[in-house]
Enzyme design. Structure first.
Site, mmCIF file in Angstrom:
data_model
loop_
_atom_site.group_PDB
_atom_site.id
_atom_site.type_symbol
_atom_site.label_atom_id
_atom_site.label_comp_id
_atom_site.label_asym_id
_atom_site.label_seq_id
_atom_site.Cartn_x
_atom_site.Cartn_y
_atom_site.Cartn_z
ATOM 1 C CG HIS A 101 -30.141 31.182 45.316
ATOM 2 N ND1 HIS A 101 -29.793 32.445 45.717
ATOM 3 C CD2 HIS A 101 -29.124 30.762 44.529
ATOM 4 C CE1 HIS A 101 -28.630 32.780 45.199
ATOM 5 N NE2 HIS A 101 -28.200 31.772 44.477
ATOM 6 C CG ASP A 150 -28.954 37.837 48.325
ATOM 7 O OD1 ASP A 150 -29.877 37.339 47.647
ATOM 8 O OD2 ASP A 150 -28.921 39.026 48.687
#
Length: 419
Positions: free
Chosen positions: A391, A395
């Site tokens: 992450h 995205d």
């Protein structure tokens, strides 16, 4: 008589140290030239170290699990003639010691096929390692046989394929003597298993991945009915000449095409340098279970492979990994990983990213379920993809779009062959 010292050989590729993962001999054993003395591990590749002379073992240079430098003393042999060293052993295992004095204590589990220790005593003392070639070890693994219980008829008690055949024949005869009462016996044994070799490296890699990477997992259901129909047709028409196809080659092709649209996911992240490197080439890691644990052989330039080439290369690399003969460059350098538990894949999983990559695609099992299609209930073949992403650099929206892109290719498989 003299003393001959065999040192840890130079494995090559700039490797300075290796882990000692298994002894095939003990003090007092006679050895012959080219007999395997020990297994050592570099990164994820296991290498056999043979003897260069005939002799008798007088001292071992390390314990299982030790990390040893290249050039360090591995073993001392008593040989005819002068040898190459003084008789007094150097630092390491003392002369006269046995493997049971030096190796961690491990209670060996009974074979899956065959009786428990209550019916059979081990063929060799606890701590004494069974000698067998990689091919015999692979076959024993496939058959569910624990080699600790198999008597060996080869040199120095080495287990042969014939010994396995004899063991299996005796095992079938013993089956009739088992009683229902054995199912309810009380058990108090404890097994201590040292985390060494590949198991240690897997643990370190997984810990490093979870420590460094904030994972998030995205799961999507895919209708593979049409894909399965295509696969079965291709197997009926081409299997004899080109081999059978599983779902993995189709999924790999879909990933290759999807990565053209989302190159940020075919990447590695150097978090210390703060640099993401995106790759045009797809070096696809394919997780494979081996007798020693999970390994990830790498298919170089997966973007250049057709379905059958991919299937053949996966089979070759998986066999090399299982037999411990995969080269170091066949186990490193992947840019994204594909993992599948096959029929055991379950409904959902949370795969761990193969650090320093930024994504891993996990395949769950195919199930047939009733589905509404244009207002009618019909049977369809469904499969989930459970995929994890880093992450920090991927995205959530891009991860979801990437998986949806794979989904489009798999649900309309003709698109896999359209440029």
């Amino acid at each position: 008589m003299g003393i001959f010292v065999i040192k840890m050989p130079d494995i090559g590729e700039g490797i300075a140290e290796v882990e000692l993962v298994e002894w095939h001999v003990k003090v007092g054993d006679p050895v012959v030239e080219d007999q395997v003395l020990a297994d050592v591990m570099t990164d994820k590749a296991t290498v056999e170290v043979p003897s260069s002379v005939h002799g008798t073992v007088v001292a071992l240079g390390g314990r299982v699990g030790d990390v040893m430098a290249v050039g360090a003393e591995l073993i001392r042999l008593e040989v005819e003639g002068e040898g190459n060293a003084r008789a007094a052993p150097k630092a390491g295992v003392r002369a006269g010691a046995s493997v049971s004095d030096t190796a961690p204590v491990v209670a060996v589990a009974p074979a899956v096929r065959g009786a428990s220790p209550a019916l059979r005593a081990p063929a060799r003392p606890a701590g004494q390692k069974p000698l067998a070639s990689p091919a015999v070890r692979r076959r024993a693994w496939d058959l569910g046989v624990t080699l600790q219980y198999v008597p060996g008829s080869g040199p120095a008690g080495r287990i042969t394929h014939g010994d396995l055949d004899a063991w299996l024949a005796r095992d079938r005869n013993d089956t009739s003597s088992r009683t229902t009462a054995m199912l309810y016996e009380s058990h108090n044994e404890e097994t201590r298993v040292p985390v060494i070799g590949l198991r240690r490296k897997i643990a370190q890699k997984m810990q490093e991945s979870k420590r460094r990477i904030p994972h998030f997992t995205y799961v999507e259901e895919i209708d593979v009915t049409e894909l399965e129909a295509l696969r079965q047709t291709l197997n009926q028409q081409r299997a004899a000449e080109r081999g059978k196809l599983t779902l993995l080659p189709f999924l790999a092709r879909a990933m290759v095409l999807a990565l053209r649209e989302y190159p940020q996911i075919n990447a590695r992240y150097d978090d210390e340098a703060g640099m993401v490197t995106q790759y045009g080439a797809v070096h696809l890691g394919v997780a494979a279970q081996t007798p020693s644990g999970l390994m990830v052989p790498v298919l170089r330039h997966a973007e250049t492979l057709d379905l059958w080439s991919f299937a053949a290369e996966v089979a070759r690399l998986a066999e090399a990994a299982r037999s411990g003969k995969a080269a170091r460059d066949e186990l490193t350098g992947s840019t994204i990983t594909l993992t599948s538990l096959g029929a055991l894949g379950g409904i959902v999983s949370t795969p761990v990213i193969n650090y320093p990559e930024v994504a891993i695609v996990g395949v769950n099992r195919v199930v047939e379920r009733p589905v509404f299609v244009e207002g009618r209930v019909t049977a369809r073949k469904l499969m989930n993809l459970s995929s994890s992403f880093d992450h920090r650099v991927v995205d959530g929206m891009h991860a979801a779009e990437f998986i949806q892109c794979i989904r489009r290719y798999l649900e309309c498989p003709a698109l896999l062959f359209v440029e």
